[in-house]
Scaffold this motif. Structure first.
Motif, PDB file in Angstrom:
ATOM      1  N   SER A   9       3.193 -27.374  20.687  1.00  0.00           N
ATOM      2  CA  SER A   9       3.550 -28.298  21.763  1.00  0.00           C
ATOM      3  C   SER A   9       5.055 -28.303  21.997  1.00  0.00           C
ATOM      4  O   SER A   9       5.523 -28.775  23.034  1.00  0.00           O
ATOM      5  N   ALA A  10       5.796 -27.779  21.051  1.00  0.00           N
ATOM      6  CA  ALA A  10       7.253 -27.742  21.210  1.00  0.00           C
ATOM      7  C   ALA A  10       7.714 -26.446  21.880  1.00  0.00           C
ATOM      8  O   ALA A  10       8.901 -26.258  22.106  1.00  0.00           O
ATOM      9  N   TYR A  11       6.785 -25.540  22.164  1.00  0.00           N
ATOM     10  CA  TYR A  11       7.177 -24.234  22.722  1.00  0.00           C
ATOM     11  C   TYR A  11       6.783 -24.082  24.181  1.00  0.00           C
ATOM     12  O   TYR A  11       6.271 -23.051  24.589  1.00  0.00           O
ATOM     13  N   LYS A  12       7.032 -25.130  24.938  1.00  0.00           N
ATOM     14  CA  LYS A  12       6.617 -25.066  26.342  1.00  0.00           C
ATOM     15  C   LYS A  12       7.380 -23.993  27.115  1.00  0.00           C
ATOM     16  O   LYS A  12       6.884 -23.503  28.137  1.00  0.00           O
ATOM     17  N   GLN A  13       8.551 -23.616  26.630  1.00  0.00           N
ATOM     18  CA  GLN A  13       9.279 -22.569  27.360  1.00  0.00           C
ATOM     19  C   GLN A  13       8.505 -21.253  27.377  1.00  0.00           C
ATOM     20  O   GLN A  13       8.737 -20.397  28.228  1.00  0.00           O
ATOM     21  N   PHE A  14       7.571 -21.113  26.461  1.00  0.00           N
ATOM     22  CA  PHE A  14       6.734 -19.906  26.481  1.00  0.00           C
ATOM     23  C   PHE A  14       5.501 -20.089  27.378  1.00  0.00           C
ATOM     24  O   PHE A  14       4.586 -19.286  27.360  1.00  0.00           O
ATOM     25  N   GLY A  15       5.497 -21.195  28.104  1.00  0.00           N
ATOM     26  CA  GLY A  15       4.366 -21.415  29.007  1.00  0.00           C
ATOM     27  C   GLY A  15       3.099 -21.826  28.276  1.00  0.00           C
ATOM     28  O   GLY A  15       2.001 -21.713  28.812  1.00  0.00           O
ATOM     29  N   VAL A  16       3.268 -22.305  27.046  1.00  0.00           N
ATOM     30  CA  VAL A  16       2.101 -22.703  26.270  1.00  0.00           C
ATOM     31  C   VAL A  16       1.564 -24.041  26.780  1.00  0.00           C
ATOM     32  O   VAL A  16       2.322 -24.988  26.950  1.00  0.00           O
TER      33      VAL A  16
END
Ligand SMILES: Cc1ncc(C[n+]2csc(CCOP(=O)(O)OP(=O)(O)O)c2C)c(N)n1
Ligand SMILES: Cc1ncc(C[n+]2csc(CCOP(=O)(O)OP(=O)(O)O)c2C)c(N)n1
Ligand code: SF4
Ligand code: SF4
Ligand SMILES: [Mg+2]
Ligand SMILES: [Mg+2]
Lengths: 616, 338, 338, 616
Positions: D282-289
């Motif tokens: 949830s902390a890796y939204k920059q990867f479009g997750v």
């Protein structure tokens, strides 16, 4: 009890057994027709086995191939174990029914067809280009084209019914024909009709008239040269009734409740083919049965766990997909060591699969489908009537050993029927249950030294207030406990508790040869097919034995030894080899699977062939 | 046994209470342990059922029968217990995650059926036990373990959910308001049908100040409104504000300047139409409105599920006689083989 | 593709429709197949998701993308689809058992989150597919397969349940009232957030006449009230009856004798407070009141869940740049071994 | 990179490896202390393995036995595979921690105790009658009583903090002592503190001061005669980082998404010990997750199935009880043949069990826990770092074969850490994915002739509109179909599709002796203990090999042949014998189980002993 009728006939041939299949549209009443024929034959004294085969849950459009409904009955003068591999007589109410079922009719078999349903549009619905009645494709059979609809209407014309109502009786015309053909009395069906249409006597009358007309039609026309007689079977003495697996299961639990003095609680959520167990039990409120139709399978099993905790004989019934949903809660029952019986009436899968077809592919799920080490006893019924005994045994084990027990049956057993010797009440062992009441030295997880069962201490009992739950518990006290050594001991104790049940399981005694070339090991509904195949094989001089397991966990103690008495072990299963895997792992025998996953039972010859192949 | 006189101690167990120091759950436990002895019910008749969560440890600390079941399933387990023995007093302890997330369906079906259970929903607007994820009651924008950029889900209002599910008794208490909490506990105990009690609870570890904005001593009087049956809806430190009906809407008014208590809505917990309680349950969603505590609805005229089930069995037995096993076995067409 | 002009035929499949002749589902299918072409949406953008039940066969007959999932789980599957691709038009077909019994929790959580799905709940007050058990919407006393002595469970009122779960769009249609049904389908289609549409449906095999008492041609005008935004609540064959507000309660009044339409409640589907729609949703529970059909509530100001989720990702990406895999792999303290 | 510090010392001893355990109350920050020591040692170049062991989810009252939290790290100058059987140095912050952990301290081991916490009431909370500091019960150890609390306060007195805040720093005092004892630099921890307390520099300062004070205390007092040096390990060249299993799993999926060009979707519901995977992603939204915290596990997996259908790389993560709930839906994924990865971070069971403890008893559930025949690939990670590769492999298999894949890790791997060689992006194979777009001759269940995968045709694609679902489907068309022969073919095709994956699995190559007396076969987190035991056994001249399975279904093709190269096969598992059963069934080898179910990993010596016993 059985009444016979003196019918004039041209030639009367006596047969050992016969197989009839009624096939028509879902709306044609084939299940009722088949059941009536079955019931009458049972009352007459035949042994028999049935195979109702109806379309998936959704009603298909009338006259189409997916809408075909069939009912096959095999009745005989000696032991009958299967509904029959091939059909002696096929009654086909429309082209779709003919098309779907013809492949199973024996060469030169009897074929009765309702020609009134072979119009252009009927053929189209069945995806037929032209009428099989006209293209010689039926030459290999004894075809009897009958204007069933017209003749029925003619028979009922004076009753003042509308056309639709008259047409609904045409299955009884067909039934009447079959009664003539097999020299059966119409009396039992008269009685049934009177009871069924108590409120609407005109309908009882209409169906009777149609049936009589069918009977008379055979008698009158020259079409039928021969009728058949299948003498009563020599069943062991006793009182018999015809029973389906789901009914047997339901009354088995009531019997266990009565013999244990417990109230029966069923938590359930409807699902094919298990729903009938709920329907049956909900009608037996006079036995104090509580049936709870829950919001889903999880609530159903959880409510049953609650009821078990509160001191009732708790069961939950379902089929494969619902079983999957119950697994987390079954783990809770394992941990809290509460008695509970979980019935899985297996159906074709995976996922939604083939909801109305049979299969026995949930053995893995039953044995292994929970998180972590959560072993429990698993039983399986072999025949429709055996469902009664398995229910009884499961309930007995659950309350004696304070353990959840899984019962496996399947769609074939659930809907199939057989003559069943009714036990007297005294034949049913009493089930001893004693709730703990004495507060002195009470510990919720103290164990019976022999069974390792913990006490059943139900809410409402003064002085036994205690807490249970799904977290690992300390030995004896049942308090929450996270210590490594305690955990391992508890894991092993739970396993040992189940393993010790083997002490109560009778040794297996193979049917057929006690040692020899091939041992057939089966479980569940394959019993009939294997038994029939065994007889045929031995008649041909093959040295073959058969063990049919009713206890799948723990396994009977002498099983390993028995397996080693045969050169080869063959395991026929309606799955890809689940019991097979258990036997190979446990006994390191190079057993071979015979696997059929077609949503329908084994034919006897499939088993024979496999054995011959193995014997090479 | 009816005359047994208990004290709070009788309901305490020897198990170490394993909540974080400062957790609101202690106060709830204390309130329940002090109300149970008042009820005049033999101790062995109580069963406390829970799911999984910090709140669901509750049964371990109550010296009654107790069942710490699995996550979300307490209402179903409790329904089974109640059906098996309607004489038992069955209380459910659950959390906002246990009772409204994974267990939401069982909660609403239990209310729909009107099973005679008392449900204590500990609402700390967080998953405590699993260390701090947002819950279905968390406010939008909640930064929690699984929502480092803030949650985007709109929350449930538990009392609205319960009312939408046909609940007959709907109330709210607050962990830190002991006398009031005991009052609503007593009311829940007295209700025969399903009683749904939301308790605003602080989780000082993962959601400290969960309800601070409305329950802190200084603001409480202005941000909460304690409902009393038959009384006008007055609140405020100086009891100078009230709730007035304007058409179908509620409005906050200041008393004085011609507005008197007589103009205010008079609380009617017995209003047969749940729309009234539903209207109250929406106050918390509107800025400027106080959050209602106390009993929003207490309509107990519907029969309890367990009684209906038991009666049906009794009626059939009265009509057909107690079941006869031999008869059952021989039902339908039977025949004799000699 | 936006300009594609479809006809009803474009949405029909080659699969034989396998409902019983006379089933109300046919009418619903016809209505949907006639409304979809009007929407101006490319066919491939539609996904119809269902659970299990007669009603859940729906996707097979719609020539769009379709997913016949497992019992009760359609809202969850649909939520995943919508989150993965917010551009899709996702419709859920479900039954009173599928959507309110086993799937009740997913239904209410989907509404709470305001996922942009259209839910068609085919309410025939029975389990059709499993051949006739009572459902959570069956009336008390229902004699069905599993309740030969009559059911004792109090039913849900689906629209109340939906409103208790924060639904922004709540409406009702009737299988046999095609033009009206098409109207509410169009309204559901136009709503961006979660749209919950209960469709009263007859199951002529297991619950024939499920809604007869209110939808039969002869009684319909007196037993149903068709809501229209901004219009007074008038009903009756001669439009001579109406609903008037009396305090917080509704009352049925006859027009005339001094009572005019001006005295009646004026329908406001945009009322921000769901208590209004909730009040309407309770009319069916009171004897003498008509059952409302049409749109009870249509408040579309809340953002859609899938948009919020997508926006949050976009914002983080805008701030941090698109994720860099090498950077991710090397995050935190790294060291070199030569 | 590694910096060293010149510290004056009395005697500096060089060791191959050492094992330290930090133990204290849950509130004492032991996990942070342990992680910091680990990180510093990793940066220094040691190989290492860790074992965090914290109490069950509920916070116990401070100072009590259930409240004890521990963190063990084993760091060495050569390959380190386990956190160590016994402890060289124990830091005990209170009597409870001492009591719980003392048993694992080696005789003559180093024992640092915070004497400030040994007051009357502290002892009582730990259920101790009298202080072990005074009753000679610690004579067998090198005891160092330290007034940790007082000394910390003294060090921080000028910062103006309240007592509570000062006391929170005492773990850094202890850490400083350990840094002195093992000659470690404090630099990495300084950096970490600066970053962690960016907003509150005074707290960074306080912890630094406490750490320095601890360091200085050792240097200044005469208590410590010896310090130790563990030289860097000779790891294979590359860039390293210290990584836990859950982090590795999370970034493994992001890597797979990046290398396949798919968007990552996670549907999950929190559960220990799996929640961290959700927290990480949830902390890796920059990867479009997209991370979706669902209302329960069923919704989580169903949403993932929906996302897979819509074209994303979909995963769902959980632990045992949640896994049980997902099984019905996993069956749907099997039937609809959609790519999906299901991760089960196993924990102690059954039921709620021991939520924070490790176990590997969900293998049965993974392989067999669904209704009917629903086979799917099952993979298991061996070490924390391997979780990355297993995630990547699972994602690759899922999208290539259009199949749900189960990944098993466990609490030990999830929370344990090891130095992990960071791959370059180019080392990660590209994962080819092509959505079907061509409407010509499109059939939803047409199969790739090699893999048997069906096309991935996602909604939104013009011309490919089609319907899927859980009912049995007709071959090729995917239409609903109930025909017996079609069903059997589909059941077998689904099984064959999974079986064919064996073609892509590398042959196993045993570690140690390529043939000989005993083969150890393991899977999952036992890798470290078995590897360490193997080394010791071979050093003693035993002829032992080790195969560690990462693919549990299908099994590597040459496994049977390898098993037969050894006289005996021993299968160590943290369950009652699950892989054991599979191997016995499949290969008919009389393999023996070594089973430990204590919620904690094997000790190396337990495995050695078992092998010695088998060797007789
Ligand atoms: C099937 C299952 N899923 C998930 C969990 C993990 N779990 C335990 S408690 C909990 C949530 C607790 O939240 P809440 O009910 O609000 O209780 P609180 O701890 O806040 O009192 C979760 C997700 C579980 N035990 N079982
Ligand atoms: C897990 C599971 N449980 C039970 C079923 C059996 N089942 C299928 S549909 C259904 C109920 C259908 O009722 P409803 O949703 O009202 O649909 P209808 O057939 O009336 O349209 C049930 C119980 C199932 N398929 N799966
Ligand atoms: S985590 Fe929160 S809710 Fe749980 S015990 Fe601690 S303070 Fe209470
Ligand atoms: S059973 Fe009822 S709901 Fe199902 S198709 Fe038939 S009429 Fe329709
Ligand atoms: Mg909570
Ligand atoms: Mg329905």
């Amino acid at each position: 009890m059985a009444t016979t009728i003196e019918a004039p006939y041209r030639r009367k041939e006596t047969l050992e057994s016969a197989v009839i299949r009624f096939a028509g549209d879902s709306g044609d009443g084939m299940q009722i027709t088949g059941s009536q024929f079955t019931n009458t034959s049972a009352l007459f004294g035949n042994d028999l086995a049935t195979f109702p085969d109806f379309p998936a849950e959704i009603r298909a459009p009338a006259g189409t191939l997916p809408g075909v409904s069939g009912f096959q009955v095999h009745f005989g003068a000696s032991d009958v174990h299967t509904p029959g591999d091939a059909v002696d007589a096929l009654i086909a109410m429309n082209p779709a029914a003919l098309k779907v079922n013809l492949g199973d009719l024996k060469p030169n078999g009897l074929l009765i067809v309702n020609t009134d349903n072979f119009k252009e549009q009927d053929l189209k619905k069945a995806k037929l280009e032209k009428s099989p009645l006209e293209d010689h494709s039926l030459d290999a059979y004894r075809l009897f084209p009958v204007e069933l609809t017209r003749l029925t209407r003619a028979a009922l014309k004076d009753l003042g019914l509308d056309a639709k109502s008259m047409d609904r009786c045409k299955n009884f015309f067909a039934l009447g024909m079959c009664y003539w053909l097999y020299n059966r009395s119409m009396e039992p069906t008269y009685r049934w009709l009177d009871d069924k249409f108590k409120g609407k006597p005109v309908l009882a009358e209409a169906n009777k008239l149609a049936m009589k007309a069918g009977y008379a039609y055979c008698e009158a026309t020259e079409q039928f040269q021969t009728s058949y007689e299948i003498p009563p079977a020599k069943l062991s003495p006793g009182t018999y009734r015809n029973i389906s697996g789901n009914t047997a299961l339901a009354i088995g639990f009531i019997a266990a409740a009565q013999r244990s003095g417990l109230r029966l609680f069923q938590g359930s959520y409807p699902i094919t083919p298990a729903s009938d167990v709920l329907h049956e039990l909900s009608a037996y409120k006079q036995f104090g049965v509580t049936t709870f139709q829950a919001e889903d399978e999880i609530a159903a099993v959880c409510a049953a766990i609650g009821a078990a905790y509160a001191g009732q004989l708790a069961i939950t019934t379902t089929s494969g997909p619902g079983m999957a949903l119950k697994m987390e809660a079954i783990g809770l029952a394992v941990m809290t060591e509460l008695p509970l019986v979980i019935c899985d009436i297996q159906r074709g899968g995976p996922s939604t699969g083939l909801p109305t077809k049979t299969e026995q592919a949930d053995l893995f799920q039953a044995l292994f489908g929970r998180n972590s080490e959560a072993p429990l006893p698993v039983l399986a019924a072999s025949t429709p009537g055996d469902c009664f005994w398995i229910a009884f045994e499961a309930a007995r084990l659950a309350v004696k050993h304070m353990v959840p027990v899984i019962v496996l049956t399947d769609g074939y057993l659930a809907n199939g029927a057989e003559p069943w010797r009714v036990p007297t009440v005294d034949e049913l062992p009493k089930i001893d249950v004693s709730f703990r009441t004495d507060p002195a030295d009470f510990l919720p997880y103290e164990r019976d030294p022999k069974t390792l069962a913990r006490p059943w201490a139900i809410p409402g009992t003064p002085g036994l207030e205690h807490r249970i739950g799904g977290i690992e518990k300390q030995e004896r006290t049942g308090n929450v406990n996270y210590e490594p050594a305690n955990h391992e001991r508890m894991v092993k104790t739970r396993a040992e508790k189940v393993a010790r049940i083997a002490d109560e399981i009778p040794d297996v005694v193979p049917a057929g040869d006690p040692d020899g070339d091939v041992l057939l090991v089966g479980w569940g509904s394959t019993y009939g097919s294997i038994t029939a195949a065994l007889r045929a094989l031995r008649a041909r001089g093959r040295r073959v034995g058969h063990v049919h397991l009713r206890h799948l966990n723990p396994l009977p103690k002498n099983l390993g030894e028995v397996l080693r008495r045969y050169r080869r072990v063959v395991v026929p299963e309606m799955n890809l080899g689940q019991l097979l895997m258990v036997l190979r792992a446990k006994y390191l025998v190079d057993a071979i699977g015979l696997n059929k996953v077609q949503g329908k039972p084994f034919r006897q010859d499939e088993i024979e062939q496999k054995v011959e192949e193995v014997l090479g | 046994m009816n005359a047994t006189v208990y004290t709070r101690k009788d309901f305490q167990t020897d198990q170490e209470v394993r909540w974080c120091p400062g957790c609101g759950d202690y106060a709830i436990l204390a309130a329940v342990q002090s109300v149970f002895p008042e009820l005049g019910i033999p101790k062995e008749k109580f069963v406390v059922v829970s799911g999984i969560g910090c709140s669901s440890r509750f049964p371990y600390y109550m010296n009654t029968y107790g069942f710490h079941s699995i996550h979300g399933r307490a209402p179903a387990v409790a329904t089974g217990i109640k059906l098996a023995n309607p004489e038992l007093e069955v209380w459910v302890a659950t959390g906002d995650g246990d009772g409204l997330s994974i267990g939401g369906n069982h909660t609403i079906h239990m209310l729909r059926r009107n099973v005679g259970l008392k449900v204590l929903l500990f609402n700390n607007r967080i998953y405590g036990l699993t260390k701090g994820q947002y819950s279905p009651t968390s406010e939008v924008g909640k930064k929690a373990k699984s929502t480092p950029y803030g949650s985007v889900d709109r929350p449930f209002h538990p009392l609205s959910v319960a009312l939408g599910a046909e609940a007959g008794f709907v109330a709210r208490g607050v962990d830190v308001m002991q006398p009031h909490l005991k009052g609503v506990l007593r009311r829940a105990a007295a209700h025969r049908g399903s009683a749904f009690l939301e308790i605003l609870q602080n989780c000082n570890i993962f959601n400290d100040g969960a309800w601070e904005a409305i329950v802190e001593k200084e603001v409480r009087d202005d941000r909460l409104i304690a409902l009393e049956h038959g009384q006008p809806l007055v609140f405020g430190k100086n009891r100078d504000k009230g709730i007035r009906l304007n058409g179908l809407a509620l409005e906050v008014v200041s008393l004085g300047n011609g507005v008197t208590e007589a103009d205010l809505l008079v609380h009617d917990e017995k209003n047969p139409n749940p729309a009234y309680a539903f209207l109250l349950s929406r106050m918390e969603t509107e800025p400027g409105f106080p959050t209602p505590i106390g009993v929003l609805r207490a309509v107990d005229d519907a029969p309890r599920y367990e009684d209906l089930v038991a009666n049906q069995i009794a009626q059939v037995q009265a009509k057909k006689g107690a079941g006869d096993l031999a008869g059952l076995l021989h039902e339908g067409d039977v025949w004799e083989v000699k």
